[in-house]
Motif scaffolding. Structure first.
Motif, PDB file in Angstrom:
ATOM      1  N   PHE A   1      83.421  50.446 -41.615  1.00  0.00           N
ATOM      2  CA  PHE A   1      84.456  49.431 -41.389  1.00  0.00           C
ATOM      3  C   PHE A   1      84.855  48.819 -42.722  1.00  0.00           C
ATOM      4  O   PHE A   1      84.286  49.154 -43.778  1.00  0.00           O
ATOM      5  N   LEU A   2      85.826  47.902 -42.688  1.00  0.00           N
ATOM      6  CA  LEU A   2      86.234  47.162 -43.885  1.00  0.00           C
ATOM      7  C   LEU A   2      85.582  45.785 -43.885  1.00  0.00           C
ATOM      8  O   LEU A   2      85.449  45.152 -42.836  1.00  0.00           O
ATOM      9  N   ALA A   3      85.173  45.310 -45.063  1.00  0.00           N
ATOM     10  CA  ALA A   3      84.667  43.948 -45.203  1.00  0.00           C
ATOM     11  C   ALA A   3      85.850  42.981 -45.091  1.00  0.00           C
ATOM     12  O   ALA A   3      86.826  43.095 -45.845  1.00  0.00           O
ATOM     13  N   ASN A   4      85.788  42.069 -44.129  1.00  0.00           N
ATOM     14  CA  ASN A   4      86.899  41.173 -43.830  1.00  0.00           C
ATOM     15  C   ASN A   4      86.828  39.879 -44.630  1.00  0.00           C
ATOM     16  O   ASN A   4      85.761  39.472 -45.087  1.00  0.00           O
ATOM     17  N   PRO A   5      87.962  39.171 -44.772  1.00  0.00           N
ATOM     18  CA  PRO A   5      87.953  37.874 -45.459  1.00  0.00           C
ATOM     19  C   PRO A   5      87.003  36.864 -44.821  1.00  0.00           C
ATOM     20  O   PRO A   5      86.478  35.986 -45.504  1.00  0.00           O
ATOM     21  N   THR A   6      86.760  36.975 -43.510  1.00  0.00           N
ATOM     22  CA  THR A   6      85.838  36.044 -42.847  1.00  0.00           C
ATOM     23  C   THR A   6      84.378  36.284 -43.244  1.00  0.00           C
ATOM     24  O   THR A   6      83.510  35.474 -42.917  1.00  0.00           O
ATOM     25  N   ASP A   7      84.100  37.400 -43.944  1.00  0.00           N
ATOM     26  CA  ASP A   7      82.742  37.712 -44.390  1.00  0.00           C
ATOM     27  C   ASP A   7      82.445  37.167 -45.781  1.00  0.00           C
ATOM     28  O   ASP A   7      81.353  37.367 -46.304  1.00  0.00           O
ATOM     29  N   VAL A   8      83.396  36.465 -46.381  1.00  0.00           N
ATOM     30  CA  VAL A   8      83.300  36.086 -47.792  1.00  0.00           C
ATOM     31  C   VAL A   8      82.284  34.977 -48.022  1.00  0.00           C
ATOM     32  O   VAL A   8      82.066  34.109 -47.167  1.00  0.00           O
ATOM     33  N   ASN A   9      81.633  35.029 -49.199  1.00  0.00           N
ATOM     34  CA  ASN A   9      80.778  33.923 -49.620  1.00  0.00           C
ATOM     35  C   ASN A   9      81.520  33.118 -50.680  1.00  0.00           C
ATOM     36  O   ASN A   9      82.700  33.357 -50.955  1.00  0.00           O
ATOM     37  N   TRP A  10      80.810  32.175 -51.314  1.00  0.00           N
ATOM     38  CA  TRP A  10      81.467  31.295 -52.280  1.00  0.00           C
ATOM     39  C   TRP A  10      81.818  32.030 -53.567  1.00  0.00           C
ATOM     40  O   TRP A  10      82.575  31.532 -54.376  1.00  0.00           O
ATOM     41  N   GLY A  11      81.287  33.236 -53.750  1.00  0.00           N
ATOM     42  CA  GLY A  11      81.600  34.000 -54.948  1.00  0.00           C
ATOM     43  C   GLY A  11      82.668  35.049 -54.728  1.00  0.00           C
ATOM     44  O   GLY A  11      82.985  35.815 -55.631  1.00  0.00           O
ATOM     45  N   GLY A  12      83.225  35.114 -53.496  1.00  0.00           N
ATOM     46  CA  GLY A  12      84.310  36.043 -53.233  1.00  0.00           C
ATOM     47  C   GLY A  12      83.890  37.397 -52.696  1.00  0.00           C
ATOM     48  O   GLY A  12      84.730  38.279 -52.515  1.00  0.00           O
ATOM     49  N   ASN A  13      82.597  37.579 -52.442  1.00  0.00           N
ATOM     50  CA  ASN A  13      82.091  38.836 -51.886  1.00  0.00           C
ATOM     51  C   ASN A  13      81.443  38.587 -50.528  1.00  0.00           C
ATOM     52  O   ASN A  13      81.282  37.442 -50.111  1.00  0.00           O
ATOM     53  N   ALA A  14      81.076  39.663 -49.837  1.00  0.00           N
ATOM     54  CA  ALA A  14      80.360  39.522 -48.569  1.00  0.00           C
ATOM     55  C   ALA A  14      78.978  38.952 -48.864  1.00  0.00           C
ATOM     56  O   ALA A  14      78.248  39.478 -49.706  1.00  0.00           O
TER      57      ALA A  14
ATOM     58  N   GLY B   1      62.281  44.617 -43.981  1.00  0.00           N
ATOM     59  CA  GLY B   1      61.751  44.395 -45.321  1.00  0.00           C
ATOM     60  C   GLY B   1      62.322  45.340 -46.349  1.00  0.00           C
ATOM     61  O   GLY B   1      62.969  46.334 -46.036  1.00  0.00           O
ATOM     62  N   GLY B   2      62.054  44.975 -47.595  1.00  0.00           N
ATOM     63  CA  GLY B   2      62.467  45.818 -48.704  1.00  0.00           C
ATOM     64  C   GLY B   2      63.966  45.884 -48.902  1.00  0.00           C
ATOM     65  O   GLY B   2      64.488  46.907 -49.357  1.00  0.00           O
ATOM     66  N   ILE B   3      64.683  44.791 -48.578  1.00  0.00           N
ATOM     67  CA  ILE B   3      66.146  44.799 -48.743  1.00  0.00           C
ATOM     68  C   ILE B   3      66.472  44.447 -50.186  1.00  0.00           C
ATOM     69  O   ILE B   3      66.398  43.284 -50.592  1.00  0.00           O
ATOM     70  N   HIS B   4      66.812  45.450 -50.975  1.00  0.00           N
ATOM     71  CA  HIS B   4      67.241  45.232 -52.356  1.00  0.00           C
ATOM     72  C   HIS B   4      68.773  45.313 -52.404  1.00  0.00           C
ATOM     73  O   HIS B   4      69.367  46.261 -51.888  1.00  0.00           O
ATOM     74  N   PHE B   5      69.388  44.321 -53.023  1.00  0.00           N
ATOM     75  CA  PHE B   5      70.844  44.297 -53.159  1.00  0.00           C
ATOM     76  C   PHE B   5      71.195  44.802 -54.557  1.00  0.00           C
ATOM     77  O   PHE B   5      70.914  44.143 -55.560  1.00  0.00           O
ATOM     78  N   TYR B   6      71.810  45.990 -54.626  1.00  0.00           N
ATOM     79  CA  TYR B   6      72.093  46.627 -55.899  1.00  0.00           C
ATOM     80  C   TYR B   6      73.462  46.242 -56.463  1.00  0.00           C
ATOM     81  O   TYR B   6      73.641  46.216 -57.676  1.00  0.00           O
ATOM     82  N   ARG B   7      74.428  46.002 -55.592  1.00  0.00           N
ATOM     83  CA  ARG B   7      75.776  45.655 -56.055  1.00  0.00           C
ATOM     84  C   ARG B   7      76.480  44.859 -54.965  1.00  0.00           C
ATOM     85  O   ARG B   7      76.138  44.974 -53.778  1.00  0.00           O
ATOM     86  N   PRO B   8      77.466  44.041 -55.341  1.00  0.00           N
ATOM     87  CA  PRO B   8      78.179  43.241 -54.342  1.00  0.00           C
ATOM     88  C   PRO B   8      79.103  44.099 -53.491  1.00  0.00           C
ATOM     89  O   PRO B   8      79.515  45.198 -53.892  1.00  0.00           O
ATOM     90  N   ILE B   9      79.400  43.595 -52.301  1.00  0.00           N
ATOM     91  CA  ILE B   9      80.379  44.233 -51.419  1.00  0.00           C
ATOM     92  C   ILE B   9      81.633  43.372 -51.454  1.00  0.00           C
ATOM     93  O   ILE B   9      81.620  42.213 -51.030  1.00  0.00           O
TER      94      ILE B   9
END
Length: 315
Positions: free
Chosen positions: A169-182, A213-221
């Motif tokens: 799917f596409l990441a929607n504007p409603t998924d945004v955080n304060w930095g502009g990413n999901a 467990g083990g959720i590593h975030f490698y890059r922003p969405i």
């Protein structure tokens, strides 16, 4: 310097899982991320990004309408990182008697206006509970690296024959955080939804998550980018289903996707008495299936060596 915070709210009817009687695990993961972010941002005085979420143990179900307290506290700092221990407690608002529903450890990184990591003030324990959590957080640093290497060594091979599910799917504007990413909580909810579908397809029942467990975030969405979450059942215990999830993302104009997260979740099916029921054992038809099963067993063994972090006493 603020090094702890408690968020307090009611679990809404819209937070319910498909069974209607409990809150979906993905929604709880969002709460964890929000509490952790509020703590890390308050301590560092800057915007923070989620780098890691580990050892989310669901110890009690949460009912819609429950009074929720999500408490986050700093337990260790690196040069730019903050380890944050989060507990979620739930109570019937008519009694106010809280029960711990889960706990977990997150790592956040402070970033500046350009998105570059920045130094954070060193943290020191103030209480005996702080000292115990600090020691436990430090002991997990090397173990986390070993488990991460085991996770990333599992390849999604076309030779695998075990059940799988993919959402795209596409990441929607409603998924945004304060930095502009999901934000991290949304991503964890997407992972849980996809893995739940995989577990439901195999078990033919309504599964519930008991561990993530083990959720590593490698890059922003980025908002507007394609999100692909691939999940595969790799191992079954007598009552459990171990599912690996990989999230990839990229610009839809190029079609090139890069790995954003990878993690493991464990699901069970509860009987009428609330206990996990027996499940059919996974048939391992290919060499790739058997290799992945062996790697999951090794991960389970590594996790079993880690003592649980002590949950601080309610004040």
């Amino acid at each position: 310097m603020r090094d702890r915070i408690t968020l307090r709210f009611l679990a809404a009817p819209t937070d319910a899982a498909h069974d209607g009687g409990t809150v979906q695990a993905g929604r709880v993961l969002e709460w964890i991320d929000k509490a952790g972010f509020a703590c890390a941002a308050g301590y560092s005085g800057s915007y923070c990004v989620t780098a890691y979420v580990g050892n989310v143990h669901y110890t009690a179900p949460i009912r819609p309408g429950s009074l929720i307290e999500a408490t986050a506290r700093i337990t260790h700092t690196g040069r730019t990182s903050m380890h944050v221990f989060v507990t979620v407690e739930a109570a019937d608002p008519r009694t106010g008697e809280f029960e711990v529903a889960l706990d977990c450890l997150l790592v956040f990184v402070a970033v500046d206006e350009r998105g570059k990591s920045k130094e954070v003030p060193p943290w020191r324990p103030r209480t005996s509970d702080d000292e115990l959590l600090a020691r436990g957080s430090e002991e997990r640093i090397e173990a986390r690296k070993r488990i991460h290497d085991l996770h990333t060594a599992i390849a999604f091979s076309p030779e695998m024959t075990t059940p799988a599910e993919t959402f795209r799917f596409l990441a929607n504007p409603t998924d945004v955080n304060w930095g502009g990413n999901a934000h991290g909580g949304i991503v964890m909810r997407w992972i849980d939804e996809t893995a739940t579908a995989c577990a439901a397809g195999y078990s033919g029942a309504d599964p519930v998550a008991v561990y993530t467990g083990g959720i590593h975030f490698y890059r922003p969405i980025h908002i507007g980018h394609v999100v692909e979450i691939e999940t595969r059942l790799l191992h079954t215990g007598p009552h459990s289903m171990h599912i690996l999830a990989r999230t990839r993302t990229g610009d839809p104009r190029t079609g090139e996707l890069e790995v954003a997260t990878q993690c493991m979740s464990v699901y069970v099916v509860r009987g009428d008495d609330g206990d996990a029921i027996s499940l059919p054992q996974l048939e391992l038809r290919s060499e790739a299936d058997r290799a992945a099963d062996a790697q999951v067993r090794e991960i389970v063994g590594e996790r079993a060596e880690l003592p649980p972090l002590p949950v601080p006493r309610r004040s």
